[in-house]
Motif scaffolding. Structure first.
Motif, mmCIF file in Angstrom:
data_model
loop_
_atom_site.group_PDB
_atom_site.id
_atom_site.type_symbol
_atom_site.label_atom_id
_atom_site.label_comp_id
_atom_site.label_asym_id
_atom_site.label_seq_id
_atom_site.Cartn_x
_atom_site.Cartn_y
_atom_site.Cartn_z
ATOM 1 N N LEU A 1 65.966 74.357 57.637
ATOM 2 C CA LEU A 1 65.750 73.566 56.422
ATOM 3 C C LEU A 1 64.798 72.492 57.014
ATOM 4 C CD1 LEU A 1 69.494 72.912 54.902
ATOM 5 C CD2 LEU A 1 67.407 74.282 54.029
ATOM 6 N N GLU A 2 64.443 72.141 57.949
ATOM 7 C CA GLU A 2 63.518 71.200 58.360
ATOM 8 C C GLU A 2 62.041 71.829 58.561
ATOM 9 O OE1 GLU A 2 62.365 67.502 61.503
ATOM 10 O OE2 GLU A 2 64.219 68.633 61.947
ATOM 11 N N ILE A 3 62.035 73.078 59.066
ATOM 12 C CA ILE A 3 60.901 73.827 59.158
ATOM 13 C C ILE A 3 60.306 73.969 57.642
ATOM 14 C CG2 ILE A 3 59.947 76.185 59.435
ATOM 15 C CD1 ILE A 3 61.981 76.325 62.185
ATOM 16 N N ILE A 4 61.246 74.192 56.759
ATOM 17 C CA ILE A 4 60.714 74.449 55.349
ATOM 18 C C ILE A 4 60.173 73.211 54.855
ATOM 19 C CG2 ILE A 4 61.591 75.007 52.850
ATOM 20 C CD1 ILE A 4 63.777 76.663 53.940
ATOM 21 N N GLN A 5 60.873 72.010 55.224
ATOM 22 C CA GLN A 5 60.237 70.744 54.737
ATOM 23 C C GLN A 5 58.863 70.378 55.455
ATOM 24 O OE1 GLN A 5 63.359 68.255 55.566
ATOM 25 N NE2 GLN A 5 64.011 68.018 53.507
ATOM 26 N N GLN A 6 58.925 70.915 56.842
ATOM 27 C CA GLN A 6 57.674 70.642 57.385
ATOM 28 C C GLN A 6 56.520 71.154 56.966
ATOM 29 O OE1 GLN A 6 59.662 71.516 61.307
ATOM 30 N NE2 GLN A 6 58.746 69.623 62.080
ATOM 31 N N ILE A 7 56.606 72.476 56.527
ATOM 32 C CA ILE A 7 55.555 73.211 56.229
ATOM 33 C C ILE A 7 55.237 73.127 54.761
ATOM 34 C CG2 ILE A 7 54.682 75.966 55.863
ATOM 35 C CD1 ILE A 7 56.606 76.697 58.062
ATOM 36 N N GLY B 1 55.597 70.233 53.523
ATOM 37 C CA GLY B 1 55.065 68.815 53.340
ATOM 38 C C GLY B 1 53.630 68.589 53.896
ATOM 39 N N ALA B 2 53.400 69.644 54.776
ATOM 40 C CA ALA B 2 52.031 69.653 55.470
ATOM 41 C C ALA B 2 51.421 70.987 55.731
ATOM 42 C CB ALA B 2 52.001 69.195 56.710
ATOM 43 N N PRO B 3 51.176 71.681 54.678
ATOM 44 C CA PRO B 3 50.594 73.082 54.603
ATOM 45 C C PRO B 3 49.273 73.302 55.519
ATOM 46 C CG PRO B 3 50.560 72.400 52.306
ATOM 47 C CD PRO B 3 51.055 71.185 53.157
ATOM 48 N N GLY B 4 49.380 74.268 56.277
ATOM 49 C CA GLY B 4 48.292 74.642 57.325
ATOM 50 C C GLY B 4 48.390 73.638 58.523
ATOM 51 N N ARG B 5 49.295 73.070 58.815
ATOM 52 C CA ARG B 5 49.381 71.898 59.823
ATOM 53 C C ARG B 5 50.267 72.708 61.075
ATOM 54 N NH1 ARG B 5 52.965 66.793 60.724
ATOM 55 N NH2 ARG B 5 51.980 66.351 62.721
ATOM 56 N N TRP B 6 51.222 73.326 60.618
ATOM 57 C CA TRP B 6 52.391 73.570 61.564
ATOM 58 C C TRP B 6 51.897 75.141 62.180
ATOM 59 C CZ3 TRP B 6 55.502 70.103 63.768
ATOM 60 C CH2 TRP B 6 55.642 69.021 63.079
ATOM 61 N N SER B 7 51.999 75.376 63.165
ATOM 62 C CA SER B 7 51.960 76.629 64.315
ATOM 63 C C SER B 7 53.005 76.997 64.667
ATOM 64 C CB SER B 7 50.610 76.493 65.242
ATOM 65 O OG SER B 7 51.021 75.787 66.133
ATOM 66 N N ARG B 8 53.215 78.220 65.029
ATOM 67 C CA ARG B 8 54.701 78.403 65.594
ATOM 68 C C ARG B 8 54.984 77.750 66.900
ATOM 69 N NH1 ARG B 8 54.415 84.100 65.758
ATOM 70 N NH2 ARG B 8 53.190 84.179 67.426
ATOM 71 N N GLN B 9 53.681 77.535 67.949
ATOM 72 C CA GLN B 9 53.731 76.661 69.046
ATOM 73 C C GLN B 9 54.245 75.066 68.658
ATOM 74 O OE1 GLN B 9 50.010 76.309 71.201
ATOM 75 N NE2 GLN B 9 51.187 75.315 72.866
ATOM 76 N N LYS B 10 53.496 74.594 67.750
ATOM 77 C CA LYS B 10 53.953 73.452 67.232
ATOM 78 C C LYS B 10 55.467 73.010 66.907
ATOM 79 C CE LYS B 10 49.533 71.537 66.290
ATOM 80 N NZ LYS B 10 48.420 70.911 64.893
ATOM 81 N N LEU B 11 55.765 73.910 66.198
ATOM 82 C CA LEU B 11 57.263 74.162 65.686
ATOM 83 C C LEU B 11 58.104 74.214 66.519
ATOM 84 C CD1 LEU B 11 56.726 76.280 62.216
ATOM 85 C CD2 LEU B 11 57.438 73.895 62.490
ATOM 86 N N ALA B 12 57.788 75.016 67.850
ATOM 87 C CA ALA B 12 58.655 75.220 68.925
ATOM 88 C C ALA B 12 59.007 74.107 69.845
ATOM 89 C CB ALA B 12 58.100 76.568 69.797
ATOM 90 N N GLU B 13 57.610 73.438 70.035
ATOM 91 C CA GLU B 13 57.692 72.103 70.704
ATOM 92 C C GLU B 13 58.269 71.129 70.078
ATOM 93 O OE1 GLU B 13 53.307 71.380 71.173
ATOM 94 O OE2 GLU B 13 53.236 72.886 72.936
ATOM 95 N N TYR B 14 58.242 70.829 68.631
ATOM 96 C CA TYR B 14 58.814 69.702 67.963
ATOM 97 C C TYR B 14 60.482 70.045 67.969
ATOM 98 C CZ TYR B 14 60.403 66.932 64.084
ATOM 99 O OH TYR B 14 60.835 65.848 63.582
ATOM 100 N N HIS B 15 60.923 71.188 67.765
ATOM 101 C CA HIS B 15 62.344 71.656 67.687
ATOM 102 C C HIS B 15 62.954 71.718 69.162
ATOM 103 C CE1 HIS B 15 62.592 71.207 63.575
ATOM 104 N NE2 HIS B 15 61.332 72.011 63.304
#
Length: 154
Positions: free
Chosen positions: A21-27, A29-43
């Motif tokens: 649910l948070e990944i859906i909100q992140q993407i 809320g900021a389209p084109g900002r989140w890569s798989r690596q950034k998401l993995a680091e964040y979570h």
């Protein structure tokens, strides 16, 4: 969304659901900002786990998730239908949302936007009373404040 993985307990499933649910909100809320690596680091999970989450979002949830230049965006998100609430339910939702501001981990910007929308549905004649009730809510979730919160919500 109840995918059963061997050795994964109920707590892990709850954490995964919250992460998705948070990944859906992140993407969203900021389209084109989140890569798989950034998401993995964040979570704080592996990129492989993020890839599984993204596949679930795309295929099981049916959201139009796209990948371009290493980042993700939604082609289109479903719209939530407009709902009419009786006064008592609207007030309960507003109070619950205000109480949620005291809980760490809740996205404060999105919660503030939701609260502003909820406050806007009340008639101007009730604004003062609603604001008074909200001002009485404790700002932190502490054991001693539970009774106060419950009384105000009631």
């Amino acid at each position: 969304m109840r995918e059963r993985v061997f050795g994964q307990g109920r707590d892990n499933m709850i954490r995964r659901t919250a992460r998705i649910l948070e990944i859906i909100q992140q993407i969203a809320g900021a389209p084109g900002r989140w890569s798989r690596q950034k998401l993995a680091e964040y979570h704080e999970v592996s990129e492989r786990m993020i890839q599984k989450d993204l596949e679930l979002i795309r295929h099981r949830l049916g959201l139009e998730l796209r990948h371009e230049n290493g980042t993700y965006f939604f082609q289109r998100l479903p719209r939530v239908p407009t709902t009419v609430y009786p006064l008592s339910e609207a007030l309960a939702l507003l109070m619950a949302a205000r109480a949620a501001q005291a809980i760490p981990g809740v996205n404060s910007a999105e919660l503030a936007a939701a609260i502003a929308r909820l406050e806007s549905i009340f008639p101007p004649s009730l604004e003062h009373l609603v604001q008074e009730a909200i001002d009485e809510l404790p700002r932190r979730a502490v054991k001693g404040h539970r009774q106060t919160m419950l009384t105000l919500l009631h």
